[in-house]
Design a protein around this motif. Structure first.
Motif, PDB file in Angstrom:
ATOM      1  N   SER A   1      -2.266 -40.580  34.683  1.00  0.00           N
ATOM      2  CA  SER A   1      -2.437 -40.241  33.268  1.00  0.00           C
ATOM      3  C   SER A   1      -1.497 -39.121  32.874  1.00  0.00           C
ATOM      4  O   SER A   1      -1.140 -38.269  33.689  1.00  0.00           O
ATOM      5  CB  SER A   1      -3.869 -39.763  32.998  1.00  0.00           C
ATOM      6  OG  SER A   1      -4.803 -40.734  33.342  1.00  0.00           O
ATOM      7  N   PHE A   2      -1.119 -39.114  31.613  1.00  0.00           N
ATOM      8  CA  PHE A   2      -0.319 -38.043  31.042  1.00  0.00           C
ATOM      9  C   PHE A   2      -1.051 -37.561  29.808  1.00  0.00           C
ATOM     10  O   PHE A   2      -1.308 -38.342  28.886  1.00  0.00           O
ATOM     11  CB  PHE A   2       1.073 -38.560  30.684  1.00  0.00           C
ATOM     12  CG  PHE A   2       2.008 -37.478  30.262  1.00  0.00           C
ATOM     13  CD1 PHE A   2       2.611 -36.669  31.206  1.00  0.00           C
ATOM     14  CD2 PHE A   2       2.279 -37.253  28.935  1.00  0.00           C
ATOM     15  CE1 PHE A   2       3.477 -35.667  30.834  1.00  0.00           C
ATOM     16  CE2 PHE A   2       3.140 -36.251  28.543  1.00  0.00           C
ATOM     17  CZ  PHE A   2       3.749 -35.457  29.499  1.00  0.00           C
TER      18      PHE A   2
ATOM     19  N   MET B   1      -0.055 -33.964  33.940  1.00  0.00           N
ATOM     20  CA  MET B   1       0.023 -35.316  34.480  1.00  0.00           C
ATOM     21  C   MET B   1      -0.901 -35.374  35.696  1.00  0.00           C
ATOM     22  O   MET B   1      -0.866 -34.486  36.551  1.00  0.00           O
ATOM     23  CB  MET B   1       1.457 -35.662  34.901  1.00  0.00           C
ATOM     24  CG  MET B   1       1.586 -37.074  35.406  1.00  0.00           C
ATOM     25  SD  MET B   1       3.288 -37.636  35.650  1.00  0.00           S
ATOM     26  CE  MET B   1       3.922 -36.437  36.777  1.00  0.00           C
ATOM     27  N   THR B   2      -1.749 -36.392  35.745  1.00  0.00           N
ATOM     28  CA  THR B   2      -2.648 -36.577  36.887  1.00  0.00           C
ATOM     29  C   THR B   2      -2.200 -37.789  37.685  1.00  0.00           C
ATOM     30  O   THR B   2      -1.872 -38.828  37.115  1.00  0.00           O
ATOM     31  CB  THR B   2      -4.104 -36.781  36.439  1.00  0.00           C
ATOM     32  OG1 THR B   2      -4.208 -37.977  35.698  1.00  0.00           O
ATOM     33  CG2 THR B   2      -4.591 -35.624  35.588  1.00  0.00           C
ATOM     34  N   ILE B   3      -2.168 -37.646  39.000  1.00  0.00           N
ATOM     35  CA  ILE B   3      -1.792 -38.741  39.883  1.00  0.00           C
ATOM     36  C   ILE B   3      -2.858 -38.848  40.971  1.00  0.00           C
ATOM     37  O   ILE B   3      -3.008 -37.940  41.788  1.00  0.00           O
ATOM     38  CB  ILE B   3      -0.408 -38.518  40.510  1.00  0.00           C
ATOM     39  CG1 ILE B   3       0.625 -38.446  39.398  1.00  0.00           C
ATOM     40  CG2 ILE B   3      -0.084 -39.621  41.506  1.00  0.00           C
ATOM     41  CD1 ILE B   3       2.027 -38.242  39.850  1.00  0.00           C
ATOM     42  N   PRO B   4      -3.629 -39.946  40.986  1.00  0.00           N
ATOM     43  CA  PRO B   4      -4.659 -40.121  42.014  1.00  0.00           C
ATOM     44  C   PRO B   4      -4.032 -40.506  43.353  1.00  0.00           C
ATOM     45  O   PRO B   4      -2.935 -41.071  43.403  1.00  0.00           O
ATOM     46  CB  PRO B   4      -5.507 -41.262  41.462  1.00  0.00           C
ATOM     47  CG  PRO B   4      -4.583 -42.029  40.590  1.00  0.00           C
ATOM     48  CD  PRO B   4      -3.609 -41.044  40.024  1.00  0.00           C
ATOM     49  N   HIS B   5      -4.728 -40.200  44.426  1.00  0.00           N
ATOM     50  CA  HIS B   5      -4.274 -40.554  45.770  1.00  0.00           C
ATOM     51  C   HIS B   5      -5.207 -41.600  46.367  1.00  0.00           C
ATOM     52  O   HIS B   5      -6.326 -41.791  45.904  1.00  0.00           O
ATOM     53  CB  HIS B   5      -4.206 -39.308  46.652  1.00  0.00           C
ATOM     54  CG  HIS B   5      -3.150 -38.354  46.198  1.00  0.00           C
ATOM     55  ND1 HIS B   5      -1.846 -38.476  46.566  1.00  0.00           N
ATOM     56  CD2 HIS B   5      -3.215 -37.289  45.374  1.00  0.00           C
ATOM     57  CE1 HIS B   5      -1.144 -37.516  46.005  1.00  0.00           C
ATOM     58  NE2 HIS B   5      -1.956 -36.783  45.268  1.00  0.00           N
TER      59      HIS B   5
ATOM     60  N   TYR C   1      -0.018 -32.117  37.802  1.00  0.00           N
ATOM     61  CA  TYR C   1       1.288 -31.519  37.528  1.00  0.00           C
ATOM     62  C   TYR C   1       1.186 -30.908  36.144  1.00  0.00           C
ATOM     63  O   TYR C   1       0.988 -31.612  35.154  1.00  0.00           O
ATOM     64  CB  TYR C   1       2.397 -32.570  37.606  1.00  0.00           C
ATOM     65  CG  TYR C   1       2.569 -33.084  39.003  1.00  0.00           C
ATOM     66  CD1 TYR C   1       3.437 -32.456  39.877  1.00  0.00           C
ATOM     67  CD2 TYR C   1       1.834 -34.166  39.463  1.00  0.00           C
ATOM     68  CE1 TYR C   1       3.591 -32.909  41.176  1.00  0.00           C
ATOM     69  CE2 TYR C   1       1.978 -34.630  40.759  1.00  0.00           C
ATOM     70  CZ  TYR C   1       2.853 -33.995  41.609  1.00  0.00           C
ATOM     71  OH  TYR C   1       2.993 -34.442  42.885  1.00  0.00           O
ATOM     72  N   ILE C   2       1.307 -29.582  36.077  1.00  0.00           N
ATOM     73  CA  ILE C   2       1.047 -28.843  34.855  1.00  0.00           C
ATOM     74  C   ILE C   2       2.357 -28.280  34.322  1.00  0.00           C
ATOM     75  O   ILE C   2       3.103 -27.631  35.046  1.00  0.00           O
ATOM     76  CB  ILE C   2       0.038 -27.707  35.119  1.00  0.00           C
ATOM     77  CG1 ILE C   2      -1.259 -28.306  35.681  1.00  0.00           C
ATOM     78  CG2 ILE C   2      -0.216 -26.899  33.861  1.00  0.00           C
ATOM     79  CD1 ILE C   2      -2.206 -27.303  36.243  1.00  0.00           C
TER      80      ILE C   2
END
Length: 61
Positions: A16-17, A27-31, A40-41
């Motif tokens: 998501s952004f 920005m969110t990046i799932p693992h 990521y801010i």
């Protein structure tokens, strides 16, 4: 930064952004596994002689 979250945000398990007119972007990046998420801010711009470690950032809630 890796975070183990407990949240009801609907899109936390997909990339998501999120952008605000006044406060920047995240920005969110799932693992894999569905439990860890990287954030990521966006940080403000610094001049060439500044470093982020030297700044005192206020906490806004």
């Amino acid at each position: 930064m890796y975070l183990l979250l407990v949240t009801d945000f609907p899109d936390i398990r997909v990339k998501s952004f999120i952008q605000s007119k006044e406060c920047g972007a995240v920005m969110t990046i799932p693992h894999e596994g569905g439990y860890l998420v990287s954030f990521y801010i966006e940080l403000g711009l610094l001049s060439k002689d500044q470093r982020a470690g030297y700044q005192t950032l206020p906490l806004k809630m």
